[in-house]
Design a protein around this motif. Structure first.
Motif, PDB file in Angstrom:
ATOM      1  N   TYR A 124       0.843  -1.193   0.000  1.00  0.00           N
ATOM      2  CA  TYR A 124       0.000   0.000   0.000  1.00  0.00           C
ATOM      3  C   TYR A 124       0.880   1.246   0.000  1.00  0.00           C
ATOM      4  O   TYR A 124       2.028   1.228   0.453  1.00  0.00           O
ATOM      5  CB  TYR A 124      -0.866   0.055   1.264  1.00  0.00           C
TER       6      TYR A 124
ATOM      7  N   GLN B 295       0.473   5.384   1.283  1.00  0.00           N
ATOM      8  CA  GLN B 295      -0.373   6.310   2.028  1.00  0.00           C
ATOM      9  C   GLN B 295       0.166   7.724   1.886  1.00  0.00           C
ATOM     10  O   GLN B 295       1.331   7.992   2.187  1.00  0.00           O
ATOM     11  CB  GLN B 295      -0.439   5.934   3.517  1.00  0.00           C
TER      12      GLN B 295
ATOM     13  N   LEU C 277      -5.018   5.879   1.700  1.00  0.00           N
ATOM     14  CA  LEU C 277      -4.381   4.566   1.616  1.00  0.00           C
ATOM     15  C   LEU C 277      -4.773   3.916   0.289  1.00  0.00           C
ATOM     16  O   LEU C 277      -5.946   3.699   0.014  1.00  0.00           O
ATOM     17  CB  LEU C 277      -4.870   3.715   2.785  1.00  0.00           C
TER      18      LEU C 277
ATOM     19  N   LEU D  51      -4.100   0.675  -2.409  1.00  0.00           N
ATOM     20  CA  LEU D  51      -3.531  -0.649  -2.677  1.00  0.00           C
ATOM     21  C   LEU D  51      -2.765  -0.593  -3.993  1.00  0.00           C
ATOM     22  O   LEU D  51      -3.319  -0.199  -5.020  1.00  0.00           O
ATOM     23  CB  LEU D  51      -4.625  -1.696  -2.751  1.00  0.00           C
TER      24      LEU D  51
ATOM     25  N   PHE E  73       3.371   0.831   2.941  1.00  0.00           N
ATOM     26  CA  PHE E  73       3.100  -0.239   3.897  1.00  0.00           C
ATOM     27  C   PHE E  73       3.041  -1.576   3.181  1.00  0.00           C
ATOM     28  O   PHE E  73       2.518  -1.695   2.068  1.00  0.00           O
ATOM     29  CB  PHE E  73       1.762  -0.014   4.601  1.00  0.00           C
TER      30      PHE E  73
ATOM     31  N   GLN F 266      -5.932  -8.056   7.606  1.00  0.00           N
ATOM     32  CA  GLN F 266      -4.552  -7.905   7.179  1.00  0.00           C
ATOM     33  C   GLN F 266      -3.719  -7.371   8.339  1.00  0.00           C
ATOM     34  O   GLN F 266      -4.188  -6.557   9.135  1.00  0.00           O
ATOM     35  CB  GLN F 266      -4.466  -6.951   5.986  1.00  0.00           C
TER      36      GLN F 266
ATOM     37  N   PHE G  54      -0.396  -5.305   9.244  1.00  0.00           N
ATOM     38  CA  PHE G  54       0.437  -4.304   8.608  1.00  0.00           C
ATOM     39  C   PHE G  54       1.817  -4.207   9.261  1.00  0.00           C
ATOM     40  O   PHE G  54       1.959  -4.351  10.475  1.00  0.00           O
ATOM     41  CB  PHE G  54      -0.223  -2.924   8.691  1.00  0.00           C
ATOM     42  N   GLY G  55       2.800  -3.908   8.430  1.00  0.00           N
ATOM     43  CA  GLY G  55       4.112  -3.552   8.928  1.00  0.00           C
ATOM     44  C   GLY G  55       4.133  -2.091   9.363  1.00  0.00           C
ATOM     45  O   GLY G  55       3.148  -1.375   9.198  1.00  0.00           O
ATOM     46  N   PRO G  56       5.273  -1.649   9.896  1.00  0.00           N
ATOM     47  CA  PRO G  56       5.372  -0.275  10.412  1.00  0.00           C
ATOM     48  C   PRO G  56       5.509   0.779   9.323  1.00  0.00           C
ATOM     49  O   PRO G  56       5.383   1.968   9.602  1.00  0.00           O
ATOM     50  CB  PRO G  56       6.636  -0.320  11.268  1.00  0.00           C
TER      51      PRO G  56
ATOM     52  N   ARG H  84       8.918   5.283   5.277  1.00  0.00           N
ATOM     53  CA  ARG H  84       8.660   6.667   4.877  1.00  0.00           C
ATOM     54  C   ARG H  84       9.680   7.061   3.834  1.00  0.00           C
ATOM     55  O   ARG H  84      10.877   7.141   4.127  1.00  0.00           O
ATOM     56  CB  ARG H  84       8.711   7.610   6.072  1.00  0.00           C
TER      57      ARG H  84
END
Lengths: 114, 115
Positions: free
Chosen positions: A35, A37, A43, A45, A91, A103, A105-107, A110
């Motif tokens: 994803y 953002q 957000l 996909l 993400f 789902q 999510f990872g952190p 950036r």
């Protein structure tokens, strides 16, 4: 379980450079999602995989973006060449059994493109 | 087409007050519904989900949501807000779109909690 792991957490690069983002999904999960953002678009996909095979890449913005999943425990999202408008938080998420399931999510990574 | 609408990009409440975050969806089939929370500089974390069965779903941190098919709604509530609840909240629906299943996320609601 360590959860979804992403690296790097922060990336600053110059326009025109290649950027590679990495993701390790939760062990045993057979779906992996990328994803993006941003404040403007929320957000989005980009692409998702099932059993390492890309299923839907309709969200990939253009040919500068590519994603691979060479095995069940690793995926990359590559941008080449990068542009300032690619600046966002990216993400990775994974799920098990069905793409509509919850789902994890990872952190996030950036990315800043100067 | 399936979609998710979150009413209010920002909601502000006092500490101890009721939290109500609104979510409406459109779906041609019985949906799976989710609420996620995102704290600053973190990924999304699942708060709760509805798949089948009981329409009142309880999640983490005292949150709950009720699936109302007749209203196509899945509003998130918490009886008493805490400062630590300040975050962005996303409603999502599992939908079949463009020949594949995916989670469709709402645009998010930022919850502000005043002392």
């Amino acid at each position: 379980d360590a959860g979804v792991i992403q690296s790097p957490r922060h990336e600053v690069t110059e326009m025109g450079q290649e950027v590679t983002l990495r993701c390790k999904p939760i062990s045993g999960h057979d779906y992996l999602f990328w994803y993006r953002q941003t404040m403007m678009r929320g957000l989005e996909l980009l692409i998702y995989f099932n059993n390492n095979v890309p299923i839907d890449d309709s969200g990939m913005p253009e040919d500068r973006f590519s994603a691979k999943m060479p095995n069940a425990s690793f995926s990359t999202l590559k941008i080449q060449p990068s542009e300032p408008r690619d600046s966002a938080v990216y993400f990775c998420a994974s799920s098990q059994g069905h793409p509509g399931n919850e789902q994890f999510f990872g952190p996030g990574t950036r990315l800043t493109v100067l | 087409a399936q979609s998710v609408t979150q009413l209010g990009s920002h909601v502000s409440v006092s500490e101890g007050a009721l939290v109500l975050l609104r979510c409406n969806y459109s779906s041609s089939v019985p949906p799976y519904l989710f609420w996620y929370v995102q704290y600053p500089n973190q990924g999304l974390q699942l708060l709760l989900k509805y798949t089948t069965g009981a329409t009142l779903v309880k999640g983490i941190n005292g949150f709950e949501a009720e699936f109302k098919k007749s209203e196509t709604s899945f509003h998130l509530t918490k009886p008493s807000a805490h400062m630590s609840d300040a975050a962005e909240y996303f409603c999502a629906v599992s939908a079949f779109m463009d020949s594949s299943y995916k989670l469709i996320f709402g645009s998010g609601t930022r919850l502000l909690v005043r002392p």
